[in-house]
Enzyme design. Structure first.
Site, PDB file in Angstrom:
ATOM      1  N   ALA A 104     -26.784 -19.330 -22.756  1.00 29.10           N
ATOM      2  CA  ALA A 104     -27.316 -18.551 -23.874  1.00 29.10           C
ATOM      3  C   ALA A 104     -27.939 -19.524 -24.867  1.00 29.10           C
ATOM      4  CB  ALA A 104     -26.184 -17.782 -24.533  1.00 29.10           C
ATOM      5  N   GLY A 135     -24.165 -18.845 -19.768  1.00 25.51           N
ATOM      6  CA  GLY A 135     -24.863 -17.620 -19.369  1.00 25.51           C
ATOM      7  C   GLY A 135     -25.766 -17.825 -18.165  1.00 25.51           C
ATOM      8  N   GLU A 160     -23.564 -17.453 -15.302  1.00 27.41           N
ATOM      9  CA  GLU A 160     -23.168 -16.036 -15.216  1.00 27.41           C
ATOM     10  C   GLU A 160     -24.283 -15.187 -14.600  1.00 27.41           C
ATOM     11  OE1 GLU A 160     -22.104 -16.041 -19.429  1.00 27.41           O
ATOM     12  OE2 GLU A 160     -20.109 -15.370 -18.858  1.00 27.41           O
ATOM     13  N   GLU A 203     -18.621 -23.079 -22.363  1.00 26.91           N
ATOM     14  CA  GLU A 203     -18.494 -22.396 -23.658  1.00 26.91           C
ATOM     15  C   GLU A 203     -17.338 -22.923 -24.496  1.00 26.91           C
ATOM     16  OE1 GLU A 203     -19.091 -20.896 -20.758  1.00 26.91           O
ATOM     17  OE2 GLU A 203     -20.531 -19.266 -21.008  1.00 26.91           O
TER      18      GLU A 203
END
Ligand code: HXC
Length: 258
Positions: free
Chosen positions: A65, A109, A112, A132
């Site tokens: 992200a 992300g 993911e 993270e």
């Protein structure tokens, strides 16, 4: 459609989406997620497409992200806007099969999103991780769940709690990726796989994907029951008849439903 942070291409029956924010290692900002969602949905709804490939650059599939975009959000904001938005999950909701072709970093992300795809193919340069925790947070788009289902608790726990990266070879050993290829062959290999899938009867491929995914949503007995029911359902398709007749006649099947 025109996009700024991704590129799309239709190659035969394969829809190719290339994440393209080179200045930020394809960090997933709101615009990229919106564009990825729109492009993925458009391919999923396109009758001419049988499989979707998602890839990034040589250096990064996606480095996570966009931290710079995310850093000033507070709890009320993420709660109110239900950050992450539904668009983040789009790849996990597509009906058509998807292939992630991963080179370089697939972090946070990015990892993911790769794990939301049905078949993960990695270049030998790929590096997967859920870092993270090093930012004071945890995965927010399925990382703790999909990684654990893919590689088991011990390795998922270690990866998520330390934030370390896992290389392609380790990822293959652990069961996260279907195969590892040389970096310069990544897209060719992913396309070959996608073309093979796109060459199947589409309703059968969709049914097969649903059945494999059921393994993550049910007990073994329920999953086997689901499989039996949809296996029977394939006998309602002309393509099932065609596939078996073609085998017996030693010819290639000519699928009616693609
Ligand atoms: C914003 C990022 C970014 C990110 C890299 N960049 N990752 N920008 N968000 N996630 C930017 C850098 O700031 C830099 O911009 C440029 O991309 C190149 O990156 P470098 O760090 O200079 O490259 P390098 O030294 O090769 O290091 C690569 C790296 C490192 C190891 C991948 O960039 C890194 O650690 N990135 C963050 C990885 C991460 O923590 N991801 C998880 C995010 S949280 P400038 O302008 O300086 O050139 C997450 C939560 C998801 O994903 C939850 C669901 C929403």
């Amino acid at each position: 459609m025109s996009y700024q942070t991704i590129k799309t291409e239709t190659l035969g029956r394969v829809g190719l989406i290339t994440l393209h924010r080179p200045e930020a290692l394809n960090a997933l900002n709101a615009q990229l997620i919106d564009e990825l969602g729109r492009a993925a949905r458009a391919f999923d709804e396109d009758d001419g497409i049988g499989c979707i490939v998602v890839t990034g650059s040589e250096k990064a599939f996606a480095a996570g992200a966009d931290i710079k975009e995310m850093k000033d959000k507070d709890y009320a904001q993420v709660k109110n806007e239900d950050f992450i938005t539904d668009d983040w999950e789009v790849l996990s909701r597509l009906r058509k099969p998807t292939v992630a072709a991963v080179a370089g970093f697939a972090l946070g992300g990015g990892c993911e999103i790769a794990m939301m795809c049905d078949i993960l193919i990695a270049a030998d340069s790929a590096k997967f991780g859920q870092p993270e925790i090093k930012l004071g947070t945890i995965p927010g788009s399925g990382g703790t769940q999909r990684l654990t289902r893919a590689v088991g608790k011990a390795k998922a726990m270690e990866l998520c709690l330390t934030g370390r990266m896992m290389d392609a070879e380790e990822a293959e050993r652990a069961g996260l990726v279907a195969k590892v290829v040389q970096a310069d062959q990544l897209l060719d290999e992913a396309m070959k796989t996608a073309e093979a899938v796109a060459g199947m009867s589409l309703p059968v491929a969709i049914t097969c994907k649903e059945a494999v995914n059921q393994a993550f949503e049910s007990t073994l007995a329920e999953g086997v029951h689901f499989e039996r029911r949809v296996f029977h359902a394939t006998f309602a398709l002309e393509d099932r008849k065609e596939g078996m007749e073609a085998f017996a006649a030693k010819r290639k099947p000519a699928w009616k439903h693609r």
